[in-house]
Design a protein around this motif. Structure first.
Motif, PDB file in Angstrom:
ATOM      1  N   GLY A 232       0.309  -1.059   0.105  1.00 49.87           N
ATOM      2  CA  GLY A 232       0.039  -0.477  -0.234  1.00 49.87           C
ATOM      3  C   GLY A 232       1.276   1.054  -0.145  1.00 49.87           C
ATOM      4  O   GLY A 232       0.465   2.101  -0.417  1.00 49.87           O
ATOM      5  N   MET A 233       2.420   1.319   0.410  1.00 53.71           N
ATOM      6  CA  MET A 233       2.728   2.321   0.820  1.00 53.71           C
ATOM      7  C   MET A 233       3.290   3.015  -0.908  1.00 53.71           C
ATOM      8  O   MET A 233       3.595   3.904  -1.173  1.00 53.71           O
ATOM      9  N   MET A 234       3.292   2.268  -1.610  1.00 55.75           N
ATOM     10  CA  MET A 234       4.261   2.345  -3.079  1.00 55.75           C
ATOM     11  C   MET A 234       2.855   2.892  -4.221  1.00 55.75           C
ATOM     12  O   MET A 234       3.081   3.376  -4.490  1.00 55.75           O
ATOM     13  N   LEU A 235       1.540   2.743  -3.643  1.00 53.56           N
ATOM     14  CA  LEU A 235      -0.086   3.506  -3.583  1.00 53.56           C
ATOM     15  C   LEU A 235      -0.410   4.962  -3.322  1.00 53.56           C
ATOM     16  O   LEU A 235      -1.204   5.629  -3.308  1.00 53.56           O
ATOM     17  N   GLY A 236       0.887   5.573  -2.810  1.00 57.90           N
ATOM     18  CA  GLY A 236       0.841   6.846  -1.760  1.00 57.90           C
ATOM     19  C   GLY A 236       0.775   8.104  -3.368  1.00 57.90           C
ATOM     20  O   GLY A 236       1.281   8.029  -4.232  1.00 57.90           O
TER      21      GLY A 236
ATOM     22  N   TYR B 177      -4.417  15.566   4.732  1.00 59.80           N
ATOM     23  CA  TYR B 177      -3.413  14.741   4.634  1.00 59.80           C
ATOM     24  C   TYR B 177      -3.125  15.232   6.437  1.00 59.80           C
ATOM     25  O   TYR B 177      -2.673  14.020   7.120  1.00 59.80           O
ATOM     26  N   GLY B 178      -3.252  16.132   7.199  1.00 57.49           N
ATOM     27  CA  GLY B 178      -3.023  16.968   8.155  1.00 57.49           C
ATOM     28  C   GLY B 178      -1.620  15.892   9.107  1.00 57.49           C
ATOM     29  O   GLY B 178      -1.648  15.298  10.141  1.00 57.49           O
ATOM     30  N   GLY B 179      -1.270  16.351   7.910  1.00 56.66           N
ATOM     31  CA  GLY B 179       0.896  15.720   9.210  1.00 56.66           C
ATOM     32  C   GLY B 179       0.917  14.465   8.253  1.00 56.66           C
ATOM     33  O   GLY B 179       2.538  14.635   9.068  1.00 56.66           O
ATOM     34  N   MET B 180       0.177  13.717   7.698  1.00 55.60           N
ATOM     35  CA  MET B 180       0.648  12.562   7.060  1.00 55.60           C
ATOM     36  C   MET B 180       0.861  12.377   5.916  1.00 55.60           C
ATOM     37  O   MET B 180       0.144  13.091   4.982  1.00 55.60           O
ATOM     38  N   ALA B 181       1.323  11.574   5.318  1.00 56.59           N
ATOM     39  CA  ALA B 181       2.000  11.734   3.615  1.00 56.59           C
ATOM     40  C   ALA B 181       0.866  10.839   2.912  1.00 56.59           C
ATOM     41  O   ALA B 181       0.585   9.689   4.329  1.00 56.59           O
TER      42      ALA B 181
ATOM     43  N   ARG C 121       0.977   8.316   1.300  1.00 58.92           N
ATOM     44  CA  ARG C 121       1.556   6.333   1.604  1.00 58.92           C
ATOM     45  C   ARG C 121       1.668   5.879   3.248  1.00 58.92           C
ATOM     46  O   ARG C 121       0.850   4.919   3.202  1.00 58.92           O
ATOM     47  N   ASP C 122       1.378   6.972   3.806  1.00 54.74           N
ATOM     48  CA  ASP C 122       0.905   6.518   5.521  1.00 54.74           C
ATOM     49  C   ASP C 122      -0.207   6.334   5.716  1.00 54.74           C
ATOM     50  O   ASP C 122      -0.137   5.523   6.391  1.00 54.74           O
ATOM     51  N   MET C 123      -0.782   7.268   4.742  1.00 57.53           N
ATOM     52  CA  MET C 123      -2.269   6.937   5.342  1.00 57.53           C
ATOM     53  C   MET C 123      -2.780   5.874   4.722  1.00 57.53           C
ATOM     54  O   MET C 123      -3.619   4.855   4.997  1.00 57.53           O
ATOM     55  N   GLU C 124      -2.418   5.506   3.868  1.00 61.25           N
ATOM     56  CA  GLU C 124      -3.161   4.108   3.060  1.00 61.25           C
ATOM     57  C   GLU C 124      -2.377   2.832   3.955  1.00 61.25           C
ATOM     58  O   GLU C 124      -3.258   1.861   4.033  1.00 61.25           O
TER      59      GLU C 124
END
Length: 459
Positions: free
Chosen positions: A66-70, A294-298, A300-303
């Motif tokens: 999932g990180m690759m789908l950022g 996004y609130g401070g998140m990349a 990829r991290d949200m995914e």
């Protein structure tokens, strides 16, 4: 000890990170250079790291994929849409505001929901939570059941709110003087103790009767749901997802650190049902965190967080997670080592008062014990006692909690049962010559959240 009670790891290991043990002499030098504060010890010097389970977890292959789908768009990220829909589906909340981690959500909630002078009752304090509440003019009131402050009492749902304490506060101060009830599921500093569904329902009913909102500290909500399934009548046949959904139906929202039961390395969110508070939170997130999408998140991290939240509710995962912690606790109890009972969901807490009876609380026995454990074995842990409790915001005097503990916090999907054996053997060995542990005193004390960066020396 019945080893058959503990299931094997429900995963295969695809990648490894080498670790090594430095000599005891080197560890003693490192501890001194670090001011006898385990937070200041370089990671490379640590053999088994039980400092925290916050952001130290091992993500799954699906999370890494999932990180690759950022989608790193500044606004309108696809990953936020996935995170938002996942949180709404799993928790049943109406609105989601992403934050960089849990304390970002605590800051926003405290800013928009507390008027100076209002009381914020909760089932035991947590360090960053109480800081944000007090920083915004709130007055924390501990309404956890009395048993939570006694390490020796083994009762289920030790994290429950004492409903009579809450009623007394409402009667004495008035409902309008209470900002909200902060209900932690589970209660970290009590030993990772869960809250029963019956108690959640009772607190919710009382608060709704008086027009008081209830917000969860939901950092370890999946662990709490497991205890409800395991120990509360009527829930044995319920899924973790069903239990979680019911839990949140009794709340008005929650702060969430995704770094724990979200099984990610960074991230969090604020969940809200109230439209007015949601609009205020969106305004604040722009000031403190970033765009509301996004609130401070990349991206990829949200995914990864969206996927991790779903994985945390898989029964095989959460059962192994809780029982691995219990395994360590049972090994220590068999050897007579004093710990907080019963063993909670994320950590085993050594009872430093009984472990080091020769030290007074003013000598920081838990801080001393945590450092001696590192010197003895290379195992890093964390003080949770008088140092973490800090000082009274008005008087400047030290808070003196009844629980003076060292937290052995187990990261998710990182260590094996053999690692737990190594930790247990080290603690038992240290307990056998506990009289050699020397007390500590401050040489540097920060004004805020001192436990992170304070420095000490031996008395």
């Amino acid at each position: 000890m019945d080893y058959s009670k503990y299931p094997a790891e429900p995963f295969r290991i695809k990648m490894v990170e080498p670790v090594k043990m430095v000599s005891k002499e080197e560890r003693a030098a490192v501890a001194k250079e670090s001011g006898y504060n385990t937070f200041l010890i370089p990671s490379k010097e640590v053999y088994i790291d039980l400092l925290t389970d916050s952001g130290t977890n091992a993500m799954s292959d699906r999370q890494w994929a999932g990180m690759m789908l950022g989608d790193e768009a500044y606004a309108g990220s696809r990953n936020f849409e996935h995170l938002e829909s996942t949180v709404k589906e799993l928790l049943g909340v109406k609105h989601v505001v992403p934050t960089h981690q849990g304390r970002g959500a605590e800051n926003i909630l405290s800013t928009i929901a507390i008027k100076p002078g209002q009381y914020v009752p909760g089932n035991m304090y947590f360090t960053t939570t109480r800081f944000h509440q007090e920083h915004n003019g709130g007055i924390f009131v501990d309404i956890v059941r009395d048993e939570a402050h006694d390490a020796t009492i083994d009762v289920p749902f030790k994290g429950n709110i004492d409903i009579n304490k809450l009623k007394k506060l409402i009667d004495e101060k008035g409902a309008e003087s209470i900002a909200y009830v902060c209900l932690a599921v589970t209660v970290n500093l009590a030993g990772g103790q869960p809250v029963s569904m019956a108690n959640i329902k009772e607190v919710s009913a009382l608060c709704r009767e008086h027009g008081i909102k209830v917000f969860f500290d939901a950092t370890r909500f999946a662990e709490n749901a497991y205890f409800i399934k395991e120990q509360e009548e009527g829930y044995a046949d319920k899924t973790i997802t069903e239990i979680v959904h019911e839990m949140f139906s009794y709340a008005d929202g929650a702060t969430m650190s995704g770094k724990k039961d979200g099984i990610v390395n960074i991230g969090g969110f604020l969940a809200l049902n109230d439209e007015e508070l949601f609009m205020a939170a969106k305004e604040m997130v722009v000031v403190y965190e970033g765009m509301p999408s996004y609130g401070g998140m990349a991206g990829r991290d949200m995914e990864a967080l969206a996927i991790g939240l779903k994985e945390s509710m898989q029964f095989e995962y959460i059962q192994h997670r809780v029982l691995q912690v219990r395994y360590l606790g049972e090994r220590l109890l068999e050897a007579g080592v004093p710990i907080v009972e019963p063993v909670g969901g994320h950590a085993v807490f050594l009872d430093a008062r009984r472990f080091c009876p020769h030290l007074e609380q003013k000598d920081f026995p838990a801080q001393a014990l945590a450092n001696e454990l590192f010197i003895e074995s290379g195992v890093r842990s964390m003080e949770r006692g008088i140092v973490s409790a800090g000082r009274d915001i008005k008087t400047g005097e030290n808070h003196t909690p009844k629980l003076e503990t060292v937290r052995l916090t187990i990261p998710r999907r990182v260590y094996t049962y053999k690692h737990m054996d190594v930790v247990a053997d080290a603690v038992i060995k240290l307990y056998n010559h506990k009289e050699d542990i020397k007390g500590l005193k401050f040489v540097y004390e920060p004004k805020q959240l001192r436990f992170f960066t304070a420095r000490f020396e031996h008395i």
